[in-house]
Design a protein around this motif. Structure first.
Motif, short mmCIF file in Angstrom:
data_model
loop_
_atom_site.label_atom_id
_atom_site.label_comp_id
_atom_site.label_asym_id
_atom_site.label_seq_id
_atom_site.Cartn_x
_atom_site.Cartn_y
_atom_site.Cartn_z
N LYS A 176 0.95 -1.19 0.00
CA LYS A 176 0.06 -0.08 0.06
C LYS A 176 0.78 1.40 0.03
CE LYS A 176 -3.88 1.98 2.84
NZ LYS A 176 -3.19 2.58 4.08
N PHE A 177 1.89 1.28 0.93
CA PHE A 177 2.74 2.32 1.06
C PHE A 177 3.42 2.66 -0.49
CE2 PHE A 177 6.96 4.32 2.14
CZ PHE A 177 6.68 5.41 2.47
N THR A 179 2.51 1.91 -3.43
CA THR A 179 1.60 2.45 -4.37
C THR A 179 1.41 3.93 -4.10
OG1 THR A 179 0.44 0.25 -4.08
CG2 THR A 179 -0.58 1.98 -5.50
N GLU A 180 1.12 4.26 -2.91
CA GLU A 180 1.06 5.68 -2.44
C GLU A 180 2.30 6.69 -2.75
OE1 GLU A 180 -2.04 4.91 1.35
OE2 GLU A 180 -0.29 5.90 1.64
N LEU A 181 3.21 6.07 -2.27
CA LEU A 181 4.72 6.87 -2.65
C LEU A 181 5.01 7.05 -4.04
CD1 LEU A 181 6.82 8.19 -0.98
CD2 LEU A 181 8.17 6.20 -0.94
N GLN A 183 2.69 6.90 -6.62
CA GLN A 183 2.05 7.70 -7.12
C GLN A 183 2.34 9.30 -6.70
OE1 GLN A 183 -1.92 6.88 -5.47
NE2 GLN A 183 -2.56 6.00 -7.81
N ALA A 184 2.59 9.50 -5.50
CA ALA A 184 2.71 10.79 -5.09
C ALA A 184 4.13 11.12 -5.74
CB ALA A 184 2.90 10.85 -3.49
N THR A 286 3.14 12.00 8.20
CA THR A 286 3.65 10.93 7.77
C THR A 286 4.79 11.21 6.88
OG1 THR A 286 2.28 11.13 5.67
CG2 THR A 286 1.23 9.93 7.32
N ILE A 288 5.16 10.70 3.56
CA ILE A 288 4.65 11.36 2.39
C ILE A 288 4.19 12.90 2.52
CG2 ILE A 288 2.82 11.21 0.61
CD1 ILE A 288 2.96 8.08 0.85
N GLN A 289 3.60 13.15 3.46
CA GLN A 289 3.30 14.34 4.04
C GLN A 289 4.36 15.14 4.15
OE1 GLN A 289 0.90 13.80 7.57
NE2 GLN A 289 -0.99 13.49 6.41
N ASN A 292 6.00 16.00 0.63
CA ASN A 292 4.88 16.89 0.11
C ASN A 292 5.29 18.28 0.24
OD1 ASN A 292 2.67 16.99 -2.00
ND2 ASN A 292 1.40 17.50 -0.28
#
Lengths: 307, 447
Positions: A176-177, A179-181, A183-184, A286, A288-289, A292
């Motif tokens: 999951k991480f 995919t999210e990372l 994508q980001a 997190t 990713i935040q 970001n």
């Protein structure tokens, strides 16, 4: 009787406090908050994570406070950045912790620098006339999300090894991480495409991985040598270079003094970007935040605004 | 705790609850080891039956026997080659191959000094003591992990005319129940300044309390120390040690240089200490220590010296405010000494308090006040101290300094002091300019 009540309350409090931290399967302590955020991302509810340093703190100079040794005493796993970043304080804490699991070489010790692709490994012999160089290479690899992903994978493997019962959960979290990372990251790269080849000035030698990822060129550092504070002659040189090469921005970590950086930025002129040294893990941020937020600040700077 | 009777004695409850706590935490540890959660931990997972465990033990036992038979006859020829190392490789910085067996570093302390007095009262073995240039010390510190069970540390000090083993000891790494043992020659953990080396000091010289009570080198000796990190929610460490009670420069309030023979454990120095740490906020922390040492003195049969001390260390470093290099520390330590001498008991009090303020990444300033009272007899009157016959009045000293660090590996310090020695006609003044250089492996700093 009053004394008895007081004592009883004290005992109850002690019992509650000592009994509390035993819920999660694994008690993980990391040196810096970025590692804590990555561990939490893949560990989820099965790990209890704590970082020894704060995100506002220079990870080179952390005080070996005894309460940190206490945290290590109760840890199942210690994760460090390695490459001598924590050499001035972590060994003292490890010896003081009286926990054989988290000693170097133990199953509960993970040096994360084995996972990323390390940059700036000095080619020859180094000595300290070059400043505080890291003989094993540049330790600031978590500014690059690609390296962070490699580290997250490494952490997952270790969690699986230590806690096989929850292996599926860890692997699912990692998927999951990832995919999210990823994508980001695609989004971040698009937003900062304008940085490719751009000249940038930095305070400390922390930008190697960021430059490698985003393709900008670090033309100068405000520190004349790693760990040596800026001096007038050097700063004047950096300013001249910045003007001549038309530096697009000046990057400084929040844990360095910023007066000189502000002055140089205003004289070039170029926007000053303050990068948070790490994820504010304690406040629930997190990884990713965190990246970001950094990307947002650099994006603004590309548009000509400082932050 | 519910089993305690209705009219319980407070202390009894406390003890009972502590015992309950300890046993429950020990139980929890055992339970931990039993669950499969522990995974790769060396303890056996719960799935194994007792029979299987027994089989494993048997197999290990016969393996060990076999290994013994194959071993060479002499124990002296045990390991012929070090693992992974071929020949002699000099360790140190720049060695990135991962074969760092030894951390080696040199610390040089030199000073230029000027004293107004012909005979300055500088008691510390590393203090500047005379006009002109002084070699305070050249310290070679060597440390390394020995094996999974021990760590080795040593500090060998070179002075202009000799070499001295200041410290050489082993520390255990894998004892159960949060225990740790040190054995060898070491500085005892009495108070805050005693276990430290000049590199960690905020001043060029050491407080005179340390040299007056323990001797120029501070309290140290051959011996062994056991410490326990309690399972309480805050940091509480209990320490007990037993060390050699002789040495003019290391145990002068005890046997000193009298060289008396050890006939019973009572002829050794025993020490007990409690260290507590309170992280008041992220930026402010407090360490508080209580120490007591007891040992024989040479003034008569079974005469003893007792020393009691307390120390506090307050440290303010705004790490929540990134980029702020401020560091403010406050340290205070007090020593109360009691000595049995023929027909009397001598007591005296020594203390120092110091504040240090780093106001820039490279600059700091510090101020220190010290006081030492003369020895008093049982009736409260001042008496002649057999160790320091001159010490008939209060001695006070005030020192101030400015420090500049080019990097964390070098240090320049300018210090001035006035020594108000009660038994001298006028105050003494001194000024030092000290240089420290650290080279070699990057040492880790204690709190």
């Amino acid at each position: 009787m009053r004394h008895f009540r007081l004592l009883a309350a004290l005992c109850a409090a002690i019992t509650v406090f000592t009994a509390a931290p035993a819920r999660a399967a694994l008690n993980v302590v990391t040196t810096v908050p970025d590692l804590a955020a990555l561990t939490k991302a893949v560990g989820g509810e099965h790990v209890q994570v704590q970082a020894l340093a704060l995100s506002s703190q220079d990870p080179h100079f952390v005080d070996a406070k005894p309460n940190l040794a206490l945290a290590l005493n109760r840890a199942d796993l210690l994760i460090s950045i390695g490459l001598d970043l924590e050499i001035g304080w972590l060994p003292t804490l490890q010896v003081g912790a009286r926990n054989p699991k988290i000693q170097v070489g133990g199953t509960g010790f993970l040096n994360a620098s084995q996972f990323p692709r390390i940059l700036e490994i000095p080619p020859g012999k180094v000595d300290r006339s070059q400043g505080d160089v890291h003989p094993g290479g540049n330790p600031h690899y978590l500014y690059d999300p690609r390296q962070a992903l490699a580290v997250a994978k490494g952490i997952t493997d270790r969690l699986v090894q230590l806690d096989a019962k929850n292996a599926d959960a860890y692997r699912a979290n990692l998927a999951k991480f990832t995919t999210e990372l990823e994508q980001a990251r695609a989004g971040w790269e698009k937003r900062l495409a304008g940085l490719k080849g751009a000249p940038v000035i930095a305070y400390h030698r922390t930008t190697a991985y960021l430059a490698d990822w985003l393709g900008f060129e670090t033309i100068a550092f405000l520190e004349p040598k790693p760990g040596i504070p800026p001096n007038p002659a050097h700063v004047a040189g950096v300013l001249a270079q910045g003007r001549q090469r038309k530096a697009r921005m000046l990057l400084v970590e929040s844990y360095y003094p910023d007066t000189t950086a502000k002055l140089v930025a205003s004289k070039i002129p170029a926007p000053l970007v303050t990068i948070h040294g790490g994820t504010d893990f304690r406040a629930g941020e997190t990884y990713i935040q965190h990246i970001n937020e950094m990307v947002e600040r650099m994006e603004k700077a590309l548009a000509g605004q400082g932050s | 705790m519910s089993t305690v009777s209705r009219r319980p004695h407070g202390a009894l409850i406390f003890v009972t609850s502590i015992v309950t706590l300890l046993s429950s935490s020990a139980l929890a540890q055992e339970a931990d080891a039993g669950t499969p959660d522990a995974g790769a931990a060396p303890e056996a997972p719960a799935e194994l039956s007792p029979e299987e465990l027994e089989e494993i033990q048997k197999a290990l036992g016969s393996d060990a026997q076999e290994a013994q038979q194959n071993a060479p006859a002499g124990t002296a020829s045990a390991p012929q080659s070090s693992p992974g190392g071929s020949g002699l490789s000099l360790p140190g910085i720049g060695n990135t191959s991962g074969t760092n067996f030894l951390d080696l570093s040199f610390i040089l302390d030199v000073a230029a000094a000027g004293f107004s007095s012909k005979e300055p009262l500088q008691g510390g073995a590393h203090d500047p003591t005379r006009n002109g240039f002084n070699l305070q010390q050249l310290e070679l510190s060597i440390g390394s992990v020995v094996d999974p069970y021990f760590r080795f540390d040593s500090n060998i000090v070179f002075s202009q005319f000799g070499v001295e083993i200041e410290e050489a000891y082993g520390t255990t790494l894998a004892l159960p129940y949060n225990l740790q043992v040190r054995a060898g020659q070491f500085l005892t953990r009495f108070g805050r300044i005693n276990p430290t080396h000049p590199h960690a000091w905020d001043f060029v010289d050491q407080p005179f309390a340390a040299s007056r009570i323990f001797g120029g080198e501070g309290n140290r000796g051959l011996g062994t120390e056991l410490s326990w990190l309690t399972p309480l929610p805050w940091y509480v460490e209990l320490i007990g040690s037993l060390t050699d009670a002789s040495g003019e420069a290391t145990a002068r309030s005890f046997l000193g240089s009298s060289g008396d023979r050890v006939l019973s454990p009572l002829d050794l120095q025993a020490l007990g200490a409690v260290k507590q740490f309170f992280p008041l906020t992220d930026d402010l922390s407090l360490m508080w220590g209580l120490s007591a040492a007891t040992g024989p003195n040479p003034t008569g049969y079974r005469n003893r010296t007792d020393i009691f001390g307390t120390d506090i260390y307050l440290r303010y470093r705004p790490i929540t405010d990134g980029g702020n290099p401020t560091l403010i520390t406050f340290t205070a330590e007090g020593y109360y000494r009691r000595r049995q001498v023929p027909d009397d008991v001598l007591t005296d009090f020594n203390t120092y308090a110091q504040a240090a303020w780093r106001f820039d990444q490279r600059w700091a300033t510090a101020l220190r006040y010290e006081l030492g009272t003369p020895a008093r007899g049982e009736n409260g009157a001042e008496v002649t101290d057999p160790l320091d016959p001159d010490w008939t009045e209060d001695r006070q000293r005030i020192s101030a300094n400015v420090t500049f660090w080019p990097t964390e590996f070098s240090r320049l310090r300018l210090q001035g002091a006035t020594d108000r020695v009660g038994w001298r006609e006028s105050p003494d003044y001194s000024v030092f300019l000290a240089l420290e250089l650290v080279t070699g492996a990057h040492g880790a700093h204690a709190f």
